[in-house]
Design a protein around this motif. Structure first.
Motif, short mmCIF file in Angstrom:
data_model
loop_
_atom_site.label_atom_id
_atom_site.label_comp_id
_atom_site.label_asym_id
_atom_site.label_seq_id
_atom_site.Cartn_x
_atom_site.Cartn_y
_atom_site.Cartn_z
N UNK A 1 39.06 39.09 44.51
CA UNK A 1 38.29 38.45 43.45
C UNK A 1 38.17 39.39 42.24
N UNK A 2 37.89 40.66 42.49
CA UNK A 2 37.81 41.62 41.38
C UNK A 2 39.16 41.76 40.69
N UNK A 3 40.23 41.79 41.48
CA UNK A 3 41.57 41.89 40.88
C UNK A 3 41.87 40.69 40.00
N UNK A 4 41.53 39.50 40.50
CA UNK A 4 41.76 38.29 39.71
C UNK A 4 40.92 38.31 38.43
N UNK A 5 39.67 38.76 38.55
CA UNK A 5 38.79 38.80 37.38
C UNK A 5 39.33 39.74 36.31
N UNK A 6 39.73 40.93 36.74
CA UNK A 6 40.22 41.92 35.77
C UNK A 6 41.57 41.50 35.21
N UNK A 7 42.48 41.06 36.09
CA UNK A 7 43.81 40.67 35.63
C UNK A 7 43.74 39.49 34.68
N UNK A 8 42.89 38.52 35.00
CA UNK A 8 42.75 37.36 34.12
C UNK A 8 42.25 37.75 32.74
N UNK A 9 41.25 38.63 32.71
CA UNK A 9 40.70 39.04 31.42
C UNK A 9 41.69 39.91 30.65
#
Length: 247
Positions: free
Chosen positions: A90-98
């Protein structure tokens, strides 16, 4: 005694089955993500001329920021969708998306100039401050939701097309603000019924003596029917505005 009703899914689009496909689908919040991406279409559709490359870049940027990053951060706060996605992913998705959204914004600066930078900064602020409830949750209310996911996409998309703002864009942003505020007025009680309510009971008695039993479904149905209708209606409006310029 009647058997208790089965527990409700945490969202009408989040089926109760388990598995990574269900979790990804739920995390993307498809109806709401489409709804807010439609504000990008509306903002772009108001421009005198629609540049399709700029429109696609803006759509992808908002999908990454809202559909991926913001929703991943939201799930990190208490697992409201009851997914099994590991916290690290979830953190990876959040950072990568942003990062992806900001990268597209930076690329846009080379075309539109420094005027786009405040929009990029505001987008980053909205994602983190709203979804992580920073500053004691002061930026997590209905007003900030309507500003960040309603008015902001309209203004950003219009600026991405024209390099400026206009009275028409501000008026449309105000309309998006109002509809997003209305969305929260519907979705907040719907979420409470699905995620926090143990039981509902009661009777509505009409003047002619007719009685209607109240339960979770009786309260949920009008709320979620309205949410579905507004979501797809706004999407079609955005598509219509863009089609009027391109076709």
């Amino acid at each position: 005694m009647p058997e208790p009703a089965a527990p409700l899914a945490p969202a009408y689009y989040a089926i109760r089955a388990r598995g990574w496909r269900r979790d990804v689908w739920a995390l993307l919040h498809p109806p709401y993500t489409a709804w807010h991406l439609s504000y990008v279409l509306i903002g772009a559709g108001l421009a005198p001329r629609v540049e399709i490359t700029r429109l696609l870049a803006t759509l992808v940027a908002f999908f990454l920021a809202v559909g991926v990053s913001a929703h991943a951060l939201d799930e990190l706060r208490g697992r409201p969708l009851q997914t099994q996605v590991p916290e690290g992913i979830l953190w990876t998705a959040a950072v990568a998306g942003l990062v992806g959204a900001v990268g597209l914004g930076v690329a846009g600066v080379t075309v539109l100039g420094a005027g786009l930078i405040p929009f990029i900064a505001a987008g980053v602020l909205f994602v983190f401050a709203y979804n992580l409830e920073l500053l004691g949750g002061r930026l997590h209310g209905d007003l900030w939701f309507a500003l960040s996911w309603g008015a902001f996409p309209v203004l950003t998309a219009y600026f991405a097309q024209t390099g400026r703002l206009s009275i028409a864009a501000v008026a449309a942003a105000a309309a998006a603000y109002a509809t997003s505020f209305g969305q929260r007025a519907l979705s907040t009680p719907a979420r409470q019924l699905r995620r926090k309510t143990r039981s509902v009971s009661g009777i509505v008695t009409l003047r002619d003596g007719t009685e209607t039993q109240l339960d979770e479904r009786a309260l949920l149905n009008p709320l979620e029917l309205a949410l579905r209708a507004f979501a797809w209606g706004t999407v079609l409006l955005g598509l219509g505005l863009v089609a009027a310029k391109l076709l």
